[in-house]
Scaffold this motif. Structure first.
Motif, mmCIF file in Angstrom:
data_model
loop_
_atom_site.group_PDB
_atom_site.id
_atom_site.type_symbol
_atom_site.label_atom_id
_atom_site.label_comp_id
_atom_site.label_asym_id
_atom_site.label_seq_id
_atom_site.Cartn_x
_atom_site.Cartn_y
_atom_site.Cartn_z
ATOM 1 N N VAL A 81 0.853 -1.200 0.000
ATOM 2 C CA VAL A 81 0.000 0.000 0.000
ATOM 3 C C VAL A 81 0.885 1.246 0.000
ATOM 4 N N SER A 82 1.928 1.261 0.850
ATOM 5 C CA SER A 82 2.815 2.442 0.901
ATOM 6 C C SER A 82 3.503 2.650 -0.443
ATOM 7 N N PHE A 83 3.912 1.550 -1.070
ATOM 8 C CA PHE A 83 4.573 1.661 -2.374
ATOM 9 C C PHE A 83 3.619 2.299 -3.394
ATOM 10 N N LEU A 84 2.374 1.824 -3.381
ATOM 11 C CA LEU A 84 1.389 2.357 -4.331
ATOM 12 C C LEU A 84 1.154 3.851 -4.095
ATOM 13 N N MET A 85 1.133 4.266 -2.842
ATOM 14 C CA MET A 85 0.943 5.694 -2.519
ATOM 15 C C MET A 85 2.127 6.514 -3.046
ATOM 16 N N ARG A 86 3.345 5.982 -2.839
ATOM 17 C CA ARG A 86 4.537 6.701 -3.322
ATOM 18 C C ARG A 86 4.531 6.790 -4.856
ATOM 19 N N LEU A 87 4.106 5.695 -5.473
ATOM 20 C CA LEU A 87 4.049 5.669 -6.938
ATOM 21 C C LEU A 87 3.039 6.703 -7.463
ATOM 22 N N PHE A 88 1.950 6.849 -6.745
ATOM 23 C CA PHE A 88 0.914 7.818 -7.119
ATOM 24 C C PHE A 88 1.504 9.229 -7.058
ATOM 25 N N VAL A 89 2.263 9.504 -5.989
ATOM 26 C CA VAL A 89 2.899 10.815 -5.824
ATOM 27 C C VAL A 89 3.876 11.069 -6.982
ATOM 28 N N THR A 90 4.742 10.078 -7.249
ATOM 29 C CA THR A 90 5.733 10.238 -8.322
ATOM 30 C C THR A 90 5.041 10.474 -9.658
ATOM 31 N N ALA A 91 4.005 9.680 -9.921
ATOM 32 C CA ALA A 91 3.309 9.815 -11.204
ATOM 33 C C ALA A 91 2.684 11.203 -11.314
ATOM 34 N N LEU A 92 2.079 11.681 -10.222
ATOM 35 C CA LEU A 92 1.469 13.021 -10.271
ATOM 36 C C LEU A 92 2.546 14.075 -10.514
ATOM 37 N N GLU A 93 3.696 13.928 -9.854
ATOM 38 C CA GLU A 93 4.770 14.917 -10.007
ATOM 39 C C GLU A 93 5.357 14.908 -11.411
ATOM 40 N N ARG A 94 5.513 13.697 -11.971
ATOM 41 C CA ARG A 94 6.217 13.584 -13.264
ATOM 42 C C ARG A 94 5.331 13.724 -14.491
ATOM 43 N N GLU A 95 4.092 13.298 -14.390
ATOM 44 C CA GLU A 95 3.287 13.157 -15.605
ATOM 45 C C GLU A 95 2.350 14.334 -15.898
ATOM 46 N N VAL A 96 2.021 15.122 -14.861
ATOM 47 C CA VAL A 96 0.987 16.140 -15.066
ATOM 48 C C VAL A 96 1.374 17.183 -16.119
ATOM 49 N N GLY A 97 2.656 17.568 -16.137
ATOM 50 C CA GLY A 97 3.127 18.539 -17.128
ATOM 51 C C GLY A 97 2.876 18.031 -18.550
ATOM 52 N N LYS A 98 3.193 16.741 -18.762
ATOM 53 C CA LYS A 98 3.014 16.137 -20.091
ATOM 54 C C LYS A 98 1.527 16.063 -20.452
ATOM 55 N N LEU A 99 0.717 15.679 -19.465
ATOM 56 C CA LEU A 99 -0.724 15.593 -19.718
ATOM 57 C C LEU A 99 -1.239 16.965 -20.157
ATOM 58 N N HIS A 100 -0.821 17.970 -19.431
ATOM 59 C CA HIS A 100 -1.270 19.337 -19.710
ATOM 60 C C HIS A 100 -0.845 19.766 -21.119
ATOM 61 N N ALA A 101 0.414 19.470 -21.459
ATOM 62 C CA ALA A 101 0.932 19.841 -22.789
ATOM 63 C C ALA A 101 0.144 19.146 -23.897
ATOM 64 N N ASN A 102 -0.425 17.995 -23.574
ATOM 65 C CA ASN A 102 -1.194 17.237 -24.571
ATOM 66 C C ASN A 102 -2.689 17.512 -24.530
ATOM 67 N N GLY A 103 -3.083 18.535 -23.799
ATOM 68 C CA GLY A 103 -4.500 18.931 -23.776
ATOM 69 C C GLY A 103 -5.383 18.004 -22.970
ATOM 70 N N ILE A 104 -4.794 17.315 -21.995
ATOM 71 C CA ILE A 104 -5.572 16.348 -21.216
ATOM 72 C C ILE A 104 -5.969 16.921 -19.852
ATOM 73 N N ARG A 105 -7.248 16.762 -19.534
ATOM 74 C CA ARG A 105 -7.756 17.220 -18.230
ATOM 75 C C ARG A 105 -7.683 16.039 -17.269
ATOM 76 N N LEU A 106 -7.151 16.258 -16.086
ATOM 77 C CA LEU A 106 -7.035 15.177 -15.104
ATOM 78 C C LEU A 106 -8.043 15.364 -13.981
ATOM 79 N N ARG A 107 -8.741 14.293 -13.652
ATOM 80 C CA ARG A 107 -9.635 14.306 -12.491
ATOM 81 C C ARG A 107 -9.325 13.075 -11.646
ATOM 82 N N VAL A 108 -9.469 13.206 -10.349
ATOM 83 C CA VAL A 108 -9.288 12.064 -9.446
ATOM 84 C C VAL A 108 -10.596 11.871 -8.698
ATOM 85 N N VAL A 109 -11.127 10.645 -8.738
ATOM 86 C CA VAL A 109 -12.370 10.367 -8.003
ATOM 87 C C VAL A 109 -12.125 9.280 -6.966
#
Ligand code: IPE
Ligand code: IPE
Ligand code: MG
Length: 260
Positions: A81-109
């Motif tokens: 569970v802790s690993f998955l939480m850390r992975l979520f943090v890393t993914a949010l930190e690393r990927e959001v810029g790329k998503l934004h550049a590609n016109g993608i809206r991110l939502r978390v539910v």
């Protein structure tokens, strides 16, 4: 609001699904098969997320919803569970810029109150940054459960009744506006990788008329080709929404039949 209920009105359908919802399963088995620790599969799973989202955007899919962590996944070993939480943090930190550049809206539910402040702040920042993007909406379901969603929507309706001092009328439209994904149409296509054929408490309400597709491919191996196969299978389905096949025939064909 884009939300249109398939049980209230027959929705328009196209060969390419407008909304694809995916249970990304099989990360652990992918890793175990390679004598790697289970978490190595989760890390590789992020690559499959990137490939899938890119491919969906290219094909004109408007909504992609990925089940990343279920309300029952807390039952896993603490380390995982802790690993998955850390992975979520890393993914949010690393990927959001790329998503934004590609016109993608991110939502978390999901019930994000269970996450620590850092994750909540990252989610908030990512959602705000990408809020005005229109090419594709990527929803990550994190600490999400279909039952949680239905319950929280019901609670909001009850609270509304208390606030207004009367029992507010309960119908599908009133209910659905409180669901976590009220901004999206119901999924056209559901994909589950990893071989299991179950819903595992994903979008219970919203999948009333969703086409189901199961593949044995483990999530880290899922790629553009595997996605294309799922979409091909979807294109062959006859979505009747309760009607008969004959009712789906184009008007011209119907006229031909009648004139014979
Ligand atoms: C899905 O892969 C990822 C999450 C549930 C977070 P699993 O971790 O469930 O992989 P398997 O099903 O054990 O192989
Ligand atoms: C479903 O996968 C949840 C996610 C992919 C996040 P699980 O691996 O948790 O589902 P079960 O336990 O096999 O039903
Ligand atoms: Mg699993």
């Amino acid at each position: 609001m884009t939300y249109t209920s398939s049980t209230v009105r027959v929705p328009d359908v196209a060969a390419v699904p407008r909304h694809i919802a995916i249970i990304m399963d099989g990360n652990g088995r992918w890793a175990t098969q390679r004598r790697l620790p289970r978490v190595a599969g989760h890390t590789r799973g992020v690559d499959a997320v990137r490939a899938t989202v890119e491919s969906c955007a290219r094909q004109g899919v408007e909504f992609v919803t990925l089940f990343a962590f279920s309300s029952e996944n807390w039952r896993r070993p603490t380390d995982e569970v802790s690993f998955l939480m850390r992975l979520f943090v890393t993914a949010l930190e690393r990927e959001v810029g790329k998503l934004h550049a590609n016109g993608i809206r991110l939502r978390v539910v999901g019930d994000t109150s269970m996450f620590d402040d850092r994750i909540r702040a990252l989610i908030q920042r990512a959602e705000t940054k990408t809020a005005r993007n229109t090419r594709l909406t990527l929803t990550i379901a994190a600490n999400y459960g279909g039952r949680w969603d239905v319950m929280q929507a019901a609670k909001k309706l009850a609270e509304q009744s208390v606030q207004e001092g009367r029992v507010v009328p309960v119908d599908e439209a009133a209910f659905e506006q409180h669901l976590a994904m009220a901004y999206a149409p119901e999924p056209d296509l559901f994909i589950r990788t990893g071989g299991e054929q179950r819903i595992s408490n994903f979008l219970l309400w919203q999948m009333a008329y969703t086409e189901l597709y199961f593949t044995d491919t483990y999530w880290p191996d899922f790629d553009a080709e595997a996605l294309a196969r799922a979409i091909e299978s979807y294109a062959e389905r006859e979505r009747r929404f309760g009607r008969t096949s004959a009712q789906l025939e184009p008007q011209s064909q119907k006229a031909d039949t009648l004139s014979c």
